[in-house]
Write an enzyme that holds these catalytic residues in place. Structure first.
Site, PDB file in Angstrom:
ATOM      1  CG  HIS A   1      32.526 -45.008  45.345  1.00 14.62           C
ATOM      2  ND1 HIS A   1      32.501 -44.207  46.468  1.00 14.62           N
ATOM      3  CD2 HIS A   1      32.306 -44.173  44.303  1.00 14.62           C
ATOM      4  CE1 HIS A   1      32.273 -42.962  46.112  1.00 14.62           C
ATOM      5  NE2 HIS A   1      32.154 -42.903  44.792  1.00 14.62           N
TER       6      HIS A   1
ATOM      7  CE  LYS B   1      29.606 -40.547  48.654  1.00  7.38           C
ATOM      8  NZ  LYS B   1      30.034 -40.556  47.277  1.00  7.38           N
TER       9      LYS B   1
ATOM     10  CG  ASP C   1      34.990 -42.018  42.895  1.00 12.06           C
ATOM     11  OD1 ASP C   1      33.774 -41.922  42.599  1.00 12.06           O
ATOM     12  OD2 ASP C   1      35.673 -41.040  43.243  1.00 12.06           O
TER      13      ASP C   1
ATOM     14  CG  HIS D   1      36.340 -41.361  47.157  1.00 17.02           C
ATOM     15  ND1 HIS D   1      36.366 -40.436  48.173  1.00 17.02           N
ATOM     16  CD2 HIS D   1      35.190 -41.140  46.489  1.00 17.02           C
ATOM     17  CE1 HIS D   1      35.284 -39.704  48.117  1.00 17.02           C
ATOM     18  NE2 HIS D   1      34.541 -40.110  47.098  1.00 17.02           N
TER      19      HIS D   1
ATOM     20  CG  HIS E   1      30.051 -41.796  40.231  1.00 17.38           C
ATOM     21  ND1 HIS E   1      29.251 -40.907  40.918  1.00 17.38           N
ATOM     22  CD2 HIS E   1      31.156 -41.968  40.999  1.00 17.38           C
ATOM     23  CE1 HIS E   1      29.853 -40.550  42.045  1.00 17.38           C
ATOM     24  NE2 HIS E   1      31.007 -41.182  42.121  1.00 17.38           N
TER      25      HIS E   1
ATOM     26  CG  HIS F   1      32.983 -36.760  48.905  1.00 19.24           C
ATOM     27  ND1 HIS F   1      33.257 -37.081  47.596  1.00 19.24           N
ATOM     28  CD2 HIS F   1      33.824 -35.753  49.230  1.00 19.24           C
ATOM     29  CE1 HIS F   1      34.239 -36.296  47.149  1.00 19.24           C
ATOM     30  NE2 HIS F   1      34.594 -35.477  48.127  1.00 19.24           N
TER      31      HIS F   1
HETATM   32  O1  DOR Z   1      36.131 -37.283  41.072  1.00 16.86           O
HETATM   33  C1  DOR Z   1      34.968 -37.410  41.419  1.00 16.86           C
HETATM   34  N1  DOR Z   1      33.966 -37.550  40.519  1.00 16.86           N
HETATM   35  N2  DOR Z   1      34.686 -37.391  42.735  1.00 16.86           N
HETATM   36  C2  DOR Z   1      33.433 -37.374  43.172  1.00 16.86           C
HETATM   37  O2  DOR Z   1      33.259 -37.330  44.368  1.00 16.86           O
HETATM   38  C3  DOR Z   1      32.280 -37.358  42.238  1.00 16.86           C
HETATM   39  C4  DOR Z   1      32.658 -37.918  40.945  1.00 16.86           C
HETATM   40  C5  DOR Z   1      31.643 -37.626  39.857  1.00 16.86           C
HETATM   41  O3  DOR Z   1      30.458 -37.863  40.085  1.00 16.86           O
HETATM   42  O4  DOR Z   1      32.043 -37.200  38.772  1.00 16.86           O
HETATM   43 ZN    ZN Z   2      32.296 -41.137  43.743  1.00 17.89          ZN
END
Ligand code: DOR
Ligand code: ZN
Length: 343
Positions: A15, A98, A246, A173, A17, A135
């Site tokens: 997971h 997702k 995450d 998460h 970003h 999520h």
């Molecule tokens: O804390 C988070 N940041 N939770 C999420 O679900 C998205 C993520 C983000 O993309 O910044």
């Molecule tokens: Zn995330």
């Protein structure tokens, strides 16, 4: 004598970003220093809603030359069709889809407004064995933010899973005892990722003695009994639980703001944070399964052939990092860690 080195099958991040554009150089490199593969979240602006967009995004990631293997995802919307899902599956580059409840978190406005609107797409995923990555938070404004995961499980996830019993699904998460129990009581087609911050911290760390915006993420840190339940889940060695950082970068100014963004940037130190936590829990011997074996098993992929080595050595997490000309504060900034990844 306590071991001075720890060699593991190379871990993966299930997971992640990475964002897009100028920051990709930093984010891909920070993850690639430890991870072989990563499930790449699709919550860009605009979101990655079809296979062509996923392919283009993957080429921008690959162009960084970091070595990280990007396992792409699609962003589910009310309008995702069965054909979109088939195309994604047939492309061979999409590893999951997702589900963001609309409004639940960063860039989720295009998310699903009611799960039954996505039933055709989800039925096709069940048929093809393409995992749904969830999520798990309700967006009802009258539900307290600390209860949103539990209420989502009761009102959305449990009915979804009974409607699609063969659906392969990852509760992303997880933050609560209820989520741990949900996964433990489910069949092997349901797994969960656990972040370093939810294992290491509870809401006291974020709120006592002043608000720590760099510990603010979604789902938000919960009370210590929930943190304990997550720790018990990894201690149990149940292979339904696996590593997903995450890691979600936001520039310092966007975090330290009157309306701060949610997300912890853990990629630069993730495996060291997990190693430290597992050692504190007395389960360093279970780190390799959690970080390197359980995820591939769920995703039906081989484990990585490379290894990484951690050395027992005190070092300090940088207090800030360059973020494409801006500044970013990594998770654990300024803290002393006892394990360091060998270069
Ligand atoms: O804390 C988070 N940041 N939770 C999420 O679900 C998205 C993520 C983000 O993309 O910044
Ligand atoms: Zn995330």
């Amino acid at each position: 004598m306590t071991a001075q080195t720890l060699t593991l099958i190379q871990p993966d991040d299930w997971h992640l970003h990475l964002r897009d554009g100028a920051v990709l150089g930093r984010t891909t490199k920070d993850s690639a220093r430890q991870f072989g593969r990563a499930i790449i979240m699709p919550n860009l602006t605009p979101p990655i809603t079809n296979t062509t967009m996923a392919m283009d995004y993957k080429s921008r990631i690959d162009a960084q030359g970091s070595g990280l293997e990007a396992l792409m995802t699609l962003y589910l919307t009310d309008n995702t069709t069965a054909t979109d899902i088939r195309n994604a599956h047939d492309s061979g580059i999409v590893s999951g889809v997702k589900l963001y409840p609309a409004g639940a978190t960063t860039n989720s406005t295009a998310g699903v407004t009611a799960i039954n609107k996505a039933y055709k797409a989800i039925a096709t995923m069940e048929e093809l064995g393409l995992p749904l990555l969830v999520h798990g938070e309700t967006t009802h404004t009258d539900v307290d933010i600390f209860d949103r995961e539990k209420v989502f499980i009761d009102t959305q996830l449990a009915p979804l899973v009974s409607h699609f019993p063969k659906l392969r699904l990852v509760v992303e998460h997880i933050t609560t005892k209820e989520a741990v129990e949900f996964v433990q009581q489910s069949n092997a087609n349901i797994g969960a990722t656990i972040t370093p911050q939810h294992l290491m911290y509870n809401r006291n760390h974020m709120l006592v003695g002043g608000i720590k915006p760099h510990l603010y993420c979604l789902p938000v840190l919960k009370r210590n009994t929930h943190q304990q339940a997550l720790q018990d889940a990894v201690v149990s060695g149940d292979d339904s639980f696996f590593l997903g950082t995450d890691s979600a970068p936001h520039a310092q100014g966007a975090k330290e703001s009157a309306c701060g963004c949610a997300g912890c940037y853990s990629a630069p130190v993730a495996i060291e944070l997990y190693a430290q936590t597992f050692e504190q829990l007395g389960i360093l011997d279970k780190l390799e399964a959690f970080a390197s074996r359980n995820g591939p098993k769920f995703y039906r992929l081989p484990v990585n052939s490379k290894t990484i080595t951690l050395i027992r050595q005190d070092w300090q997490v940088p207090t800030s990092l360059n973020y494409a000309g801006d500044t970013i504060i990594p998770l654990g900034a300024g803290e002393t860690l006892h394990w360091k990844l060998q270069d």
